[in-house]
Design a protein around this motif. Structure first.
Motif, PDB file in Angstrom:
ATOM      1  N   THR A   1      65.184 -21.632  42.355  1.00 41.29           N
ATOM      2  CA  THR A   1      64.819 -22.559  43.468  1.00 41.29           C
ATOM      3  C   THR A   1      63.503 -23.045  43.104  1.00 41.29           C
ATOM      4  OG1 THR A   1      66.099 -21.220  44.932  1.00 41.29           O
ATOM      5  CG2 THR A   1      64.684 -22.887  45.878  1.00 41.29           C
ATOM      6  N   TYR A   2      63.457 -24.276  43.062  1.00 40.48           N
ATOM      7  CA  TYR A   2      62.071 -25.045  42.734  1.00 40.48           C
ATOM      8  C   TYR A   2      62.313 -26.330  43.170  1.00 40.48           C
ATOM      9  CZ  TYR A   2      64.978 -25.967  38.498  1.00 40.48           C
ATOM     10  OH  TYR A   2      65.883 -26.311  37.658  1.00 40.48           O
ATOM     11  N   TYR A   3      61.094 -27.286  43.001  1.00 42.31           N
ATOM     12  CA  TYR A   3      60.977 -28.578  43.248  1.00 42.31           C
ATOM     13  C   TYR A   3      60.259 -29.137  42.145  1.00 42.31           C
ATOM     14  CZ  TYR A   3      62.817 -28.975  48.058  1.00 42.31           C
ATOM     15  OH  TYR A   3      63.585 -29.091  48.929  1.00 42.31           O
TER      16      TYR A   3
ATOM     17  N   MET B   1      57.221 -25.511  49.716  1.00 41.21           N
ATOM     18  CA  MET B   1      57.337 -25.859  48.391  1.00 41.21           C
ATOM     19  C   MET B   1      57.882 -27.270  47.992  1.00 41.21           C
ATOM     20  SD  MET B   1      60.621 -23.738  46.940  1.00 41.21           S
ATOM     21  CE  MET B   1      60.818 -24.544  45.325  1.00 41.21           C
TER      22      MET B   1
ATOM     23  N   SER C   1      56.854 -27.058  41.124  1.00 37.78           N
ATOM     24  CA  SER C   1      56.739 -26.233  42.337  1.00 37.78           C
ATOM     25  C   SER C   1      57.880 -25.018  42.462  1.00 37.78           C
ATOM     26  CB  SER C   1      56.681 -26.861  43.592  1.00 37.78           C
ATOM     27  OG  SER C   1      56.404 -25.966  44.777  1.00 37.78           O
ATOM     28  N   GLU C   2      57.477 -23.629  42.326  1.00 37.31           N
ATOM     29  CA  GLU C   2      58.591 -22.731  42.480  1.00 37.31           C
ATOM     30  C   GLU C   2      58.286 -21.986  43.638  1.00 37.31           C
ATOM     31  OE1 GLU C   2      58.579 -21.234  37.974  1.00 37.31           O
ATOM     32  OE2 GLU C   2      56.550 -21.488  39.047  1.00 37.31           O
TER      33      GLU C   2
ATOM     34  N   GLN D   1      51.502 -32.761  47.447  1.00 40.78           N
ATOM     35  CA  GLN D   1      49.943 -32.755  47.818  1.00 40.78           C
ATOM     36  C   GLN D   1      49.382 -34.219  47.815  1.00 40.78           C
ATOM     37  OE1 GLN D   1      48.461 -30.144  44.879  1.00 40.78           O
ATOM     38  NE2 GLN D   1      49.972 -28.325  45.355  1.00 40.78           N
TER      39      GLN D   1
ATOM     40  N   TYR E   1      41.236 -28.786  41.668  1.00 39.95           N
ATOM     41  CA  TYR E   1      41.824 -28.829  40.180  1.00 39.95           C
ATOM     42  C   TYR E   1      40.935 -29.200  39.330  1.00 39.95           C
ATOM     43  CZ  TYR E   1      46.493 -28.658  42.143  1.00 39.95           C
ATOM     44  OH  TYR E   1      47.878 -28.393  42.589  1.00 39.95           O
TER      45      TYR E   1
ATOM     46  N   TYR F   1      53.850 -37.647  39.818  1.00 42.74           N
ATOM     47  CA  TYR F   1      52.610 -38.246  40.432  1.00 42.74           C
ATOM     48  C   TYR F   1      52.231 -39.356  39.563  1.00 42.74           C
ATOM     49  CZ  TYR F   1      52.041 -34.636  43.999  1.00 42.74           C
ATOM     50  OH  TYR F   1      52.168 -33.506  45.016  1.00 42.74           O
TER      51      TYR F   1
ATOM     52  N   LEU G   1      51.427 -25.940  42.225  1.00 41.83           N
ATOM     53  CA  LEU G   1      52.133 -26.946  41.363  1.00 41.83           C
ATOM     54  C   LEU G   1      51.763 -26.586  39.955  1.00 41.83           C
ATOM     55  CD1 LEU G   1      51.841 -30.315  43.067  1.00 41.83           C
ATOM     56  CD2 LEU G   1      53.803 -28.859  42.732  1.00 41.83           C
TER      57      LEU G   1
ATOM     58  N   ARG H   1      60.230 -36.696  44.461  1.00 41.30           N
ATOM     59  CA  ARG H   1      60.497 -35.264  44.298  1.00 41.30           C
ATOM     60  C   ARG H   1      61.965 -34.997  44.111  1.00 41.30           C
ATOM     61  NH1 ARG H   1      57.859 -33.822  49.560  1.00 41.30           N
ATOM     62  NH2 ARG H   1      58.502 -35.845  50.100  1.00 41.30           N
TER      63      ARG H   1
ATOM     64  N   PHE I   1      58.137 -32.920  40.788  1.00 42.86           N
ATOM     65  CA  PHE I   1      57.553 -34.120  41.369  1.00 42.86           C
ATOM     66  C   PHE I   1      57.085 -35.152  40.255  1.00 42.86           C
ATOM     67  CE2 PHE I   1      56.653 -32.442  45.549  1.00 42.86           C
ATOM     68  CZ  PHE I   1      56.848 -31.047  45.442  1.00 42.86           C
TER      69      PHE I   1
ATOM     70  N   PHE J   1      52.402 -38.203  36.077  1.00 49.71           N
ATOM     71  CA  PHE J   1      52.298 -36.586  35.841  1.00 49.71           C
ATOM     72  C   PHE J   1      53.459 -36.146  36.191  1.00 49.71           C
ATOM     73  CE2 PHE J   1      48.393 -35.554  33.981  1.00 49.71           C
ATOM     74  CZ  PHE J   1      47.349 -36.717  34.625  1.00 49.71           C
TER      75      PHE J   1
ATOM     76  N   PHE K   1      51.638 -39.393  45.040  1.00 50.37           N
ATOM     77  CA  PHE K   1      52.975 -38.905  45.126  1.00 50.37           C
ATOM     78  C   PHE K   1      54.082 -39.963  44.964  1.00 50.37           C
ATOM     79  CE2 PHE K   1      56.705 -36.470  45.976  1.00 50.37           C
ATOM     80  CZ  PHE K   1      57.260 -37.249  47.058  1.00 50.37           C
TER      81      PHE K   1
END
Lengths: 113, 116
Positions: free
Chosen positions: B31-33, A98, B95-96, A102, A35, B37, B104, B50, B35, B91, B47
């Motif tokens: 469907t996704y997550y 998913m 995530s899909e 990370q 990134y 950070y 991400l 989630r 997060f 942040f 992290f």
């Protein structure tokens, strides 16, 4: 465990020079990512890899190349650096899925003059 | 296309105040997550939490809590009784299921400054 490490931590390049950033992880993760972080823009994905020998483009791949010759290493190359590539670069790794978080390295601050 | 927006660029509070960080996302997936950070001054992202798209139950973990509302596409994060060590950039990320490689999408981040 060291987690994710990045080399170098800082670098100053002149326009047109080349360099390679090294990322290493000791968690046996399949997936690795590069990134760049710029003020106000969050993190943008440059390239990623889902396994040894495989790479794919992310959101902002132009001007960068990558290689994943070993599972634990992910290299990011700048062939001809430009001032627009001045940024902080982060490497990350994760397990497949998913829902998997990370894990990030400490970052490399690159300045191109 | 997926998008994550953190409208607050910077929040400044005094220690022990609560801080709520807003996150709004866009996705076509069902469907996704999501997060959160944390990026402390040292620079390394860490992290925090989630939440998957099928579980709208809000949770509390220590001083952290989160409010996920699918109807408004929001995933807000609250720090209760803030401490100086909470000073960082936070942040929100998406995530899909259709995104190869667990990719991400990050928001622009919110800088939190907790003053003693």
């Amino acid at each position: 465990n060291a987690g994710v490490t990045q080399t170098p931590k800082f670098r100053v390049l002149k326009t047109g020079q080349s360099m390679t950033l090294l990322c290493a992880q000791d968690m046996n993760h399949e997936y690795m990512y590069w990134y760049r972080q710029d003020p106000g823009m969050g993190l943008r994905l440059i390239h990623y890899s889902v396994g040894e020998g495989t790479t794919a483009k992310g959101e902002v791949p132009d001007g960068y190349n990558v290689s994943r010759l070993k599972k634990q290493n992910f290299l990011l190359g700048l062939e001809s650096a430009a001032p627009s590539q001045t940024s902080v670069y982060f490497c990350a790794s994760s397990r497949p899925g998913m829902d998997k978080e990370q894990y990030f390295g400490p970052g490399t601050r690159l300045t191109v003059t | 296309a997926q998008k994550v927006t953190q409208a607050q660029t910077e929040i400044s509070v005094v220690e022990k105040e609560d801080v709520t960080l807003d996150c709004v996302y866009e996705t076509r997936d069902t469907t996704y997550y999501l997060f959160w950070y944390k990026q402390p001054p040292s620079g390394e992202l860490v992290f925090l939490i989630r939440r998957n798209s099928f579980d709208e139950q809000n949770e509390i973990s220590g001083r952290y809590s989160w409010n996920f509302q699918k109807s408004t596409s929001s995933f807000n994060f609250t720090i209760t009784a803030s401490q100086v060590v909470d000073s960082a950039v936070y942040f929100c990320a998406l995530s899909e299921i259709k995104a190869a490689g667990n990719k991400l999408t990050f928001g622009g981040g919110t800088r939190v400054l907790v003053k003693p």
